[in-house]
Design an enzyme around this catalytic site. Structure first.
Site, PDB file in Angstrom:
ATOM      1  N   ASP A  80       0.825  -1.216   0.000  1.00 22.34           N
ATOM      2  CA  ASP A  80       0.000   0.000   0.000  1.00 22.34           C
ATOM      3  C   ASP A  80       0.857   1.263   0.000  1.00 22.34           C
ATOM      4  O   ASP A  80       1.847   1.354   0.737  1.00 22.34           O
ATOM      5  CB  ASP A  80      -0.896  -0.022   1.249  1.00 22.34           C
ATOM      6  N   ASP A 102       2.112   4.933  -5.562  1.00 26.20           N
ATOM      7  CA  ASP A 102       1.608   6.275  -5.281  1.00 26.20           C
ATOM      8  C   ASP A 102       2.581   7.331  -5.795  1.00 26.20           C
ATOM      9  O   ASP A 102       3.563   7.661  -5.135  1.00 26.20           O
ATOM     10  CB  ASP A 102       1.385   6.434  -3.776  1.00 26.20           C
ATOM     11  N   HIS A 202      -9.641   5.398   0.005  1.00 25.89           N
ATOM     12  CA  HIS A 202      -8.607   5.488   1.035  1.00 25.89           C
ATOM     13  C   HIS A 202      -9.141   6.321   2.197  1.00 25.89           C
ATOM     14  O   HIS A 202     -10.108   7.063   2.066  1.00 25.89           O
ATOM     15  CB  HIS A 202      -7.358   6.151   0.467  1.00 25.89           C
ATOM     16  N   SER A 205     -11.204   5.019   7.669  1.00 24.16           N
ATOM     17  CA  SER A 205     -11.384   4.951   9.124  1.00 24.16           C
ATOM     18  C   SER A 205     -12.302   6.048   9.638  1.00 24.16           C
ATOM     19  O   SER A 205     -12.994   5.866  10.643  1.00 24.16           O
ATOM     20  CB  SER A 205     -10.028   5.056   9.833  1.00 24.16           C
TER      21      SER A 205
END
Length: 274
Positions: A80, A102, A202, A205
């Site tokens: 990730d 990324d 992404h 949470s």
């Protein structure tokens, strides 16, 4: 069970796929236990920050791959937020078949060129590639809640890079410890209709459960969650130590953290499947 590939899990799952970040062995075993409790697939994610914490990719990668292979449900291992191409190449050579490269901090044209090159290299070796074209929110200024992905830019980016999945900016933010993120659900639907590859959320949470359910209904496929599990893990250990001030065996208090993560993973996978 044979090691799963993230792309295969996404293609065959009618629901949202939970992708949870591993910090250490307890996280990995807890995440898999949470998925096994529901009998659904899951993705174990290893971030560049996690690699930095351990000092190397190989130990945490091989441990995660071993746990995935022993699971009673399909489990994929995913690299990730890798900004270093060498790390991507190492991960694939170690047996990780799914990576997120990324390059979003680079100028657009450099992002496209770097991502296209990494995607081509990975595809030659059978690896699945996720990327992002711009800001998603929270990390070092690269990811802010106000950032939004434009559908036409997303379509162009996917076409020029050849990536297999796209992380999009729709209102979430990394490292949130409160669940009050507001997602642009209409934008998610627009992106889903326009973009030919699976969408990745992404910073999940900070997204309330009902909003996660809505985001999946609107077209989100891979849902990344890290901070929420860390919060549960740390909170459970803190409570254990507060009630047992004489404990010195880390297995006793880390089990509390591991069990808390398992419960949260089971709950969140239920949310994504609902």
């Amino acid at each position: 069970m044979p090691l799963a590939v993230t792309g295969d899990i996404i293609r065959t799952s009618p629901a949202g796929v939970g992708a949870f970040n591993v910090i250490q062995l307890e996280h990995a075993t807890a995440i898999v236990a949470g998925a096994e409790a529901l009998g659904v697939p899951v993705v174990l994610q290893i971030s560049e920050n996690c690699v930095r914490y351990h000092g190397a990719l190989e130990p945490v990668a091989l441990a995660s791959l071993a746990i995935a292979r022993r699971a009673a449900v399909p489990v994929a291992v995913h690299l990730d937020h890798a900004t270093d191409r060498a790390l991507v190449e190492e991960a694939v050579e170690l047996g990780i078949r799914s990576v997120m490269f990324d390059a979003s901090a680079l100028p657009d044209e450099e992002n496209v060129a770097a991502t296209a090159s990494v995607a081509a290299w990975c595809h030659e070796r059978g690896a699945w590639v996720e990327a992002e074209l711009g800001e998603v929110g929270g990390k070092d200024g690269v990811h802010a809640p106000g950032a939004r992905t434009k559908p036409h830019e997303a379509v162009d980016y996917v076409a020029r890079t050849g990536v297999d999945a796209l992380a999009v900016a729709v209102g979430s933010s990394h490292a949130m410890t409160t669940k009050d993120a507001v997602l642009d659900l209409d934008l998610i639907a627009e992106l889903r209709a326009a973009v030919p590859v699976p969408l990745v959320l992404h910073g999940s949470s900070g997204v309330p459960d009902d909003t996660l359910r809505a985001a999946v209904r609107q077209g989100m496929k891979k849902i990344n969650i890290s901070t929420h599990l860390n919060k549960a893990f740390t909170g459970a250990i803190r409570d254990h130590l507060a009630h047992d001030t004489k404990v010195v065996d880390p297995r006793k208090y880390m089990r509390s953290g591991r069990d808390a993560v398992t419960r949260e993973v089971t709950h969140l996978l239920g949310v994504l499947g609902g």
